[in-house]
Design a protein around this motif. Sequence first.
Motif, PDB file in Angstrom:
ATOM      1  N   LEU A 174       0.330  -1.049  -0.273  1.00  0.00           N
ATOM      2  CA  LEU A 174      -0.223  -0.170   0.334  1.00  0.00           C
ATOM      3  C   LEU A 174       0.860   1.217   0.406  1.00  0.00           C
ATOM      4  O   LEU A 174       0.439   2.064  -0.583  1.00  0.00           O
ATOM      5  CB  LEU A 174      -1.262   0.219   1.268  1.00  0.00           C
ATOM      6  CG  LEU A 174      -1.579  -1.149   1.486  1.00  0.00           C
ATOM      7  CD1 LEU A 174      -2.879  -1.322   2.057  1.00  0.00           C
ATOM      8  CD2 LEU A 174      -2.765  -0.720  -0.561  1.00  0.00           C
ATOM      9  N   GLY A 175       2.003   1.187   0.390  1.00  0.00           N
ATOM     10  CA  GLY A 175       2.952   2.216   0.803  1.00  0.00           C
ATOM     11  C   GLY A 175       3.451   2.687  -0.828  1.00  0.00           C
ATOM     12  O   GLY A 175       3.109   3.590  -1.161  1.00  0.00           O
ATOM     13  N   ILE A 183      -0.463   9.894  -3.801  1.00  0.00           N
ATOM     14  CA  ILE A 183      -1.637  10.562  -2.701  1.00  0.00           C
ATOM     15  C   ILE A 183      -1.086  10.980  -1.960  1.00  0.00           C
ATOM     16  O   ILE A 183      -1.319  12.604  -1.973  1.00  0.00           O
ATOM     17  CB  ILE A 183      -2.169   8.438  -1.692  1.00  0.00           C
ATOM     18  CG1 ILE A 183      -3.220   8.099  -3.135  1.00  0.00           C
ATOM     19  CG2 ILE A 183      -2.996   9.538  -1.119  1.00  0.00           C
ATOM     20  CD1 ILE A 183      -3.353   7.098  -2.126  1.00  0.00           C
ATOM     21  N   VAL A 184       0.195  10.860  -1.512  1.00  0.00           N
ATOM     22  CA  VAL A 184       1.256  11.220  -0.137  1.00  0.00           C
ATOM     23  C   VAL A 184       2.498  12.136  -0.937  1.00  0.00           C
ATOM     24  O   VAL A 184       2.282  13.692  -0.383  1.00  0.00           O
ATOM     25  CB  VAL A 184       1.962  10.863   0.582  1.00  0.00           C
ATOM     26  CG1 VAL A 184       0.688   9.538   1.322  1.00  0.00           C
ATOM     27  CG2 VAL A 184       3.414  10.009  -0.112  1.00  0.00           C
ATOM     28  N   GLY A 243       5.276  -6.991  -1.646  1.00  0.00           N
ATOM     29  CA  GLY A 243       4.681  -6.208  -0.661  1.00  0.00           C
ATOM     30  C   GLY A 243       3.358  -7.651  -0.817  1.00  0.00           C
ATOM     31  O   GLY A 243       3.380  -7.788   0.455  1.00  0.00           O
ATOM     32  N   LEU A 244       3.541  -7.155  -1.726  1.00  0.00           N
ATOM     33  CA  LEU A 244       2.225  -9.149  -1.750  1.00  0.00           C
ATOM     34  C   LEU A 244       2.586 -10.165  -1.365  1.00  0.00           C
ATOM     35  O   LEU A 244       1.251 -11.155  -0.380  1.00  0.00           O
ATOM     36  CB  LEU A 244       1.485  -9.163  -3.698  1.00  0.00           C
ATOM     37  CG  LEU A 244       0.479  -9.698  -3.204  1.00  0.00           C
ATOM     38  CD1 LEU A 244      -0.891  -9.416  -3.439  1.00  0.00           C
ATOM     39  CD2 LEU A 244       0.570  -9.457  -5.699  1.00  0.00           C
ATOM     40  N   ILE A 245       3.678 -10.555  -1.554  1.00  0.00           N
ATOM     41  CA  ILE A 245       3.869 -12.061  -1.368  1.00  0.00           C
ATOM     42  C   ILE A 245       4.091 -12.205   0.597  1.00  0.00           C
ATOM     43  O   ILE A 245       4.050 -12.547   0.601  1.00  0.00           O
ATOM     44  CB  ILE A 245       5.257 -12.457  -1.768  1.00  0.00           C
ATOM     45  CG1 ILE A 245       5.510 -12.664  -3.012  1.00  0.00           C
ATOM     46  CG2 ILE A 245       6.329 -13.054  -0.897  1.00  0.00           C
ATOM     47  CD1 ILE A 245       6.463 -12.540  -3.833  1.00  0.00           C
ATOM     48  N   GLY A 301      -7.284  -1.997   5.686  1.00  0.00           N
ATOM     49  CA  GLY A 301      -5.676  -0.937   4.964  1.00  0.00           C
ATOM     50  C   GLY A 301      -5.781  -0.800   4.085  1.00  0.00           C
ATOM     51  O   GLY A 301      -6.410   0.400   3.438  1.00  0.00           O
ATOM     52  N   PHE A 302      -6.769  -2.345   3.115  1.00  0.00           N
ATOM     53  CA  PHE A 302      -7.970  -1.824   1.654  1.00  0.00           C
ATOM     54  C   PHE A 302      -7.992  -0.784   1.433  1.00  0.00           C
ATOM     55  O   PHE A 302      -8.205   0.321   0.086  1.00  0.00           O
ATOM     56  CB  PHE A 302      -7.565  -2.868   1.410  1.00  0.00           C
ATOM     57  CG  PHE A 302      -6.494  -3.759   0.584  1.00  0.00           C
ATOM     58  CD1 PHE A 302      -6.286  -3.208  -0.674  1.00  0.00           C
ATOM     59  CD2 PHE A 302      -5.933  -4.593   1.459  1.00  0.00           C
ATOM     60  CE1 PHE A 302      -4.827  -3.877  -1.643  1.00  0.00           C
ATOM     61  CE2 PHE A 302      -4.737  -5.630   0.700  1.00  0.00           C
ATOM     62  CZ  PHE A 302      -4.063  -4.885  -1.019  1.00  0.00           C
ATOM     63  N   LEU A 303      -9.201  -1.095   2.344  1.00  0.00           N
ATOM     64  CA  LEU A 303     -10.340   0.350   2.681  1.00  0.00           C
ATOM     65  C   LEU A 303     -10.063   1.486   2.541  1.00  0.00           C
ATOM     66  O   LEU A 303     -10.399   2.503   2.074  1.00  0.00           O
ATOM     67  CB  LEU A 303     -11.827   0.224   3.406  1.00  0.00           C
ATOM     68  CG  LEU A 303     -12.627   0.879   3.575  1.00  0.00           C
ATOM     69  CD1 LEU A 303     -13.159   0.807   2.175  1.00  0.00           C
ATOM     70  CD2 LEU A 303     -13.744   0.301   4.432  1.00  0.00           C
ATOM     71  N   ALA A 304      -9.329   1.821   3.660  1.00  0.00           N
ATOM     72  CA  ALA A 304      -8.390   2.754   4.210  1.00  0.00           C
ATOM     73  C   ALA A 304      -7.592   3.912   2.623  1.00  0.00           C
ATOM     74  O   ALA A 304      -7.643   4.762   2.560  1.00  0.00           O
ATOM     75  CB  ALA A 304      -7.697   3.401   5.485  1.00  0.00           C
TER      76      ALA A 304
END
Length: 191
Positions: A12-13, A19-20, A48-50, A131-134
């Motif tokens: 997500l980062g 976004i940031v 990250g996915l792993i 986390g995914f929703l946020a």
Amino acid sequence: MTILVLGLVLFLGIHSLSIVNEPFRDRMVARLGEWPFKGLYALIALVGLIGIVWGYGLARQEPTLLYVPPTWLSHVAMILLLPVFPLLLAAYLPGGIQRKLKRPMLVAVKLWALAHLLANGMLHDVLLFGGFLAWAVADRISLKRRQPRSLPSLPASSLNDWVAVLVGLAIYGAFITGGHYWLIGVEPVAF
């Protein structure tokens, strides 16, 4: 739980760069070149996915209960999940769905995450789906202040909507009739 959290932070980062700090992302593309940047981005996302998959599997072995959702919420979740695959496909098959929703993939992620939060009350579920929703909410809000990049897609056509809906519903059907259990090890609806 640590591996799950690290996986979420990486995945997500890297997906939150725009976004940031859109200017930082643009500077990195200019410095590295578009394809090397995309390669680095993809590598970080893959790691990250792993981490998410591995960490979620480990966390499921030692679950921490946060809340017990009523059984009927799993049926509400199934209804919320119905448009998810068509929306994911509509992100790459431009037509009326994409034109109306602007970013159908973000809508799909929000529905997917919310549905899973309604049906699951373990800590690892809340971390993953929360986390995914946020992230999806933050990304949608940030689109109001930044210029969205175009996604690779086919030429726009009303036929694309039909393909997205029919193929998406077929994938949904495959998931509820064994695919979810085969991939995740959990039956999607408890009767």
